[in-house]
Design a protein around this motif. Sequence first.
Motif, PDB file in Angstrom:
ATOM      1  N   SER A 246       0.834  -1.209   0.000  1.00  0.00           N
ATOM      2  CA  SER A 246       0.000   0.000   0.000  1.00  0.00           C
ATOM      3  C   SER A 246       0.863   1.251   0.000  1.00  0.00           C
ATOM      4  CB  SER A 246      -0.918  -0.023   1.223  1.00  0.00           C
ATOM      5  OG  SER A 246      -1.670   1.173   1.304  1.00  0.00           O
ATOM      6  N   ASP A 247       1.949   1.246   0.799  1.00  0.00           N
ATOM      7  CA  ASP A 247       2.863   2.406   0.822  1.00  0.00           C
ATOM      8  C   ASP A 247       3.504   2.621  -0.545  1.00  0.00           C
ATOM      9  OD1 ASP A 247       2.270   2.808   3.449  1.00  0.00           O
ATOM     10  OD2 ASP A 247       4.139   1.961   4.247  1.00  0.00           O
ATOM     11  N   ILE A 248       3.931   1.518  -1.166  1.00  0.00           N
ATOM     12  CA  ILE A 248       4.548   1.634  -2.494  1.00  0.00           C
ATOM     13  C   ILE A 248       3.544   2.188  -3.504  1.00  0.00           C
ATOM     14  CG2 ILE A 248       5.546   0.309  -4.400  1.00  0.00           C
ATOM     15  CD1 ILE A 248       6.707  -1.608  -2.277  1.00  0.00           C
ATOM     16  N   SER A 249       2.302   1.688  -3.438  1.00  0.00           N
ATOM     17  CA  SER A 249       1.265   2.166  -4.366  1.00  0.00           C
ATOM     18  C   SER A 249       0.957   3.645  -4.126  1.00  0.00           C
ATOM     19  CB  SER A 249       0.006   1.327  -4.180  1.00  0.00           C
ATOM     20  OG  SER A 249      -1.028   1.795  -5.000  1.00  0.00           O
ATOM     21  N   ARG A 250       0.922   4.053  -2.842  1.00  0.00           N
ATOM     22  CA  ARG A 250       0.646   5.462  -2.529  1.00  0.00           C
ATOM     23  C   ARG A 250       1.761   6.364  -3.059  1.00  0.00           C
ATOM     24  NH1 ARG A 250       2.643   8.194   1.350  1.00  0.00           N
ATOM     25  NH2 ARG A 250       3.309   6.306   2.460  1.00  0.00           N
ATOM     26  N   GLN A 251       3.033   5.946  -2.847  1.00  0.00           N
ATOM     27  CA  GLN A 251       4.147   6.745  -3.369  1.00  0.00           C
ATOM     28  C   GLN A 251       4.129   6.805  -4.891  1.00  0.00           C
ATOM     29  OE1 GLN A 251       8.103   6.362  -1.796  1.00  0.00           O
ATOM     30  NE2 GLN A 251       7.371   5.341   0.088  1.00  0.00           N
ATOM     31  N   LYS A 252       3.813   5.692  -5.489  1.00  0.00           N
ATOM     32  CA  LYS A 252       3.740   5.655  -6.956  1.00  0.00           C
ATOM     33  C   LYS A 252       2.683   6.636  -7.476  1.00  0.00           C
ATOM     34  CE  LYS A 252       2.159   2.656 -10.679  1.00  0.00           C
ATOM     35  NZ  LYS A 252       1.567   1.323 -10.987  1.00  0.00           N
ATOM     36  N   LEU A 257       1.194  11.456 -10.600  1.00  0.00           N
ATOM     37  CA  LEU A 257       0.213  12.491 -10.962  1.00  0.00           C
ATOM     38  C   LEU A 257       0.860  13.718 -11.600  1.00  0.00           C
ATOM     39  CD1 LEU A 257      -2.738  13.278 -10.948  1.00  0.00           C
ATOM     40  CD2 LEU A 257      -2.422  14.229  -8.637  1.00  0.00           C
ATOM     41  N   PRO A 258       1.863  14.374 -11.006  1.00  0.00           N
ATOM     42  CA  PRO A 258       2.487  15.540 -11.679  1.00  0.00           C
ATOM     43  C   PRO A 258       3.190  15.149 -12.974  1.00  0.00           C
ATOM     44  CG  PRO A 258       3.736  14.918  -9.715  1.00  0.00           C
ATOM     45  CD  PRO A 258       2.466  14.158  -9.669  1.00  0.00           C
ATOM     46  N   ALA A 317      12.661  18.523 -11.681  1.00  0.00           N
ATOM     47  CA  ALA A 317      13.378  17.264 -11.355  1.00  0.00           C
ATOM     48  C   ALA A 317      12.368  16.214 -10.883  1.00  0.00           C
ATOM     49  CB  ALA A 317      14.421  17.531 -10.272  1.00  0.00           C
ATOM     50  N   VAL A 318      12.465  15.022 -11.479  1.00  0.00           N
ATOM     51  CA  VAL A 318      11.508  13.945 -11.158  1.00  0.00           C
ATOM     52  C   VAL A 318      11.936  13.254  -9.871  1.00  0.00           C
ATOM     53  CG1 VAL A 318      10.466  11.806 -11.969  1.00  0.00           C
ATOM     54  CG2 VAL A 318      11.037  13.636 -13.594  1.00  0.00           C
TER      55      VAL A 318
END
Length: 525
Positions: A246-252, A257-258, A317-318
């Motif tokens: 879930s944390d990985i999905s949230r960070q992704k 989005l930007p 910067a990404v």
Amino acid sequence: MAAADLRDELTCSICLSIYTDPVSLPCGHNFCQGCIRRLLCTQEGSRGYSCPECRQKFQKRHVLHRNRTLGNIAERFRPTETEPGETGIFCTYCVLSPVPAAKSCLLCEASLCETHLRVHSKSPEHVLTQPTDSFMGRKCSVHNELLKYFCCEDSVCVCVSCYMVGEHRGHRVELLNETSEKKKEKLRKVLEKLSPVREETEREAQRLQERRREVAEKAAGETERVTALFRDIREQLEALEKRLLSDISRQKKKLSLPLTNLIQQLEIKKDNLSKRIRNIEELCNMADPLTVLQERESHGAADNEGGRERHDIKVPAVGDLDVDLISETLLTGLAAIVTGVKEWRIYGQEATDLLLDINTAGDYVSVSGDRKSASFSLTDQYHPQSPERFEVSQVLSTRSFPSGRHSWDLEVSDSVDWMVGVAYPSIERKGGDQAYIGHNTKSWCLRRWCDNYSVRHDRKEPYLAHIPSCRRIRISLDYEAGRLSFYELSEPIRHLHTFTATFTEPLHAAFWVGKDDDKWVRIIS
């Protein structure tokens, strides 16, 4: 003769009676179902089963298959057997219908019913016995006379002729009744000795059965506990996995989005640039100068347009996934699971606050500043005098264990003369040998001497079969269960020994170091 042979074939070798519900073993031998079941039950717990006839061994208890053909033959033959209370021997003189015999006359070699017994001769030569059909066994094979005496020198039964004129002439003889009574008396004495042994054997068997039941119950309990532990571990690991995913999905999602918005803006700019490039290419391909010049006026300074718009959209910067945060979450979660396992583990609660009591240390015991290790000192440490202090190179822990389950790990020196264990606070501090742990009823210990382990309690010191292979030792205490266990923390962990006792006082960890400057013990948990 044929009937006798058939009877032998239909006789169970266990109960020596005609088969009742016969069954077959894999080796082919037949037995009464009840007889062989009882016999196989007595073999349970051994290393296998065996046929009582041929001794062939079987690793597992096979299903007993009924021998219906043999059972049917036995059923037809069984009516000829005698009823309970009858001998199966009939009166010699009742020829019209068989009548059970009441007595047999050894002189006449005949069996008599109650009617013929009343008219039989009462003279002493006519010796009456219980009904029998084996008369030759009661007569001398040489003189065909009744056996009446026992030859004490040759230990055989003899007749009158053997004693008077035969090969036993002049030998000391006794009447059969006298010798029989003497033998019975000896047998009674043997019986008196055997009966207590049998009773003690039976009690020991019962104790072992009870112990086996206790082991089975404890194994079942431990199995249930281990199963529950791993079920809980799996549930915690699944929850931790879901949390990390879930944390990985949230960070992704947060990072994507930007980037998606920027990509859309760049795609729009790219389309606009493509259109303008096509227009410019068309102008470049025109042959009419007037049209080219007029078109240039409508577009403006096209040659500078691209240069001014190149920096209209700035790509920031990404960012990247916070791998450190994910790793920290993983390690924290795993650490919590491991902590729970340690609190649950069979060794009990880990005694992390175990320290040495310097007030109990012998004068030649050096205690480290952190009070975790003890070593032998060649010089007197001049510890302050104290009633708790040992005269020998020994020390106790400050903490005591009055109840519960506990464990502590130790590291020991390569030098092979040390003892570790537990002791009551009432253990002798003076008095020579009585002060050593394991040399009294108030302490228990594991000792290493040369390349051997031994255990000590109440001055008894059996040696263990294990060869030392590791310098780390674990001591596990279950106070209420009365169990003190020693383990070697090798790969895998080896169980060395378990004492069983009823503890009556709080227990302190106890340590003894040999008289050499390289003998030491350190608490590492």
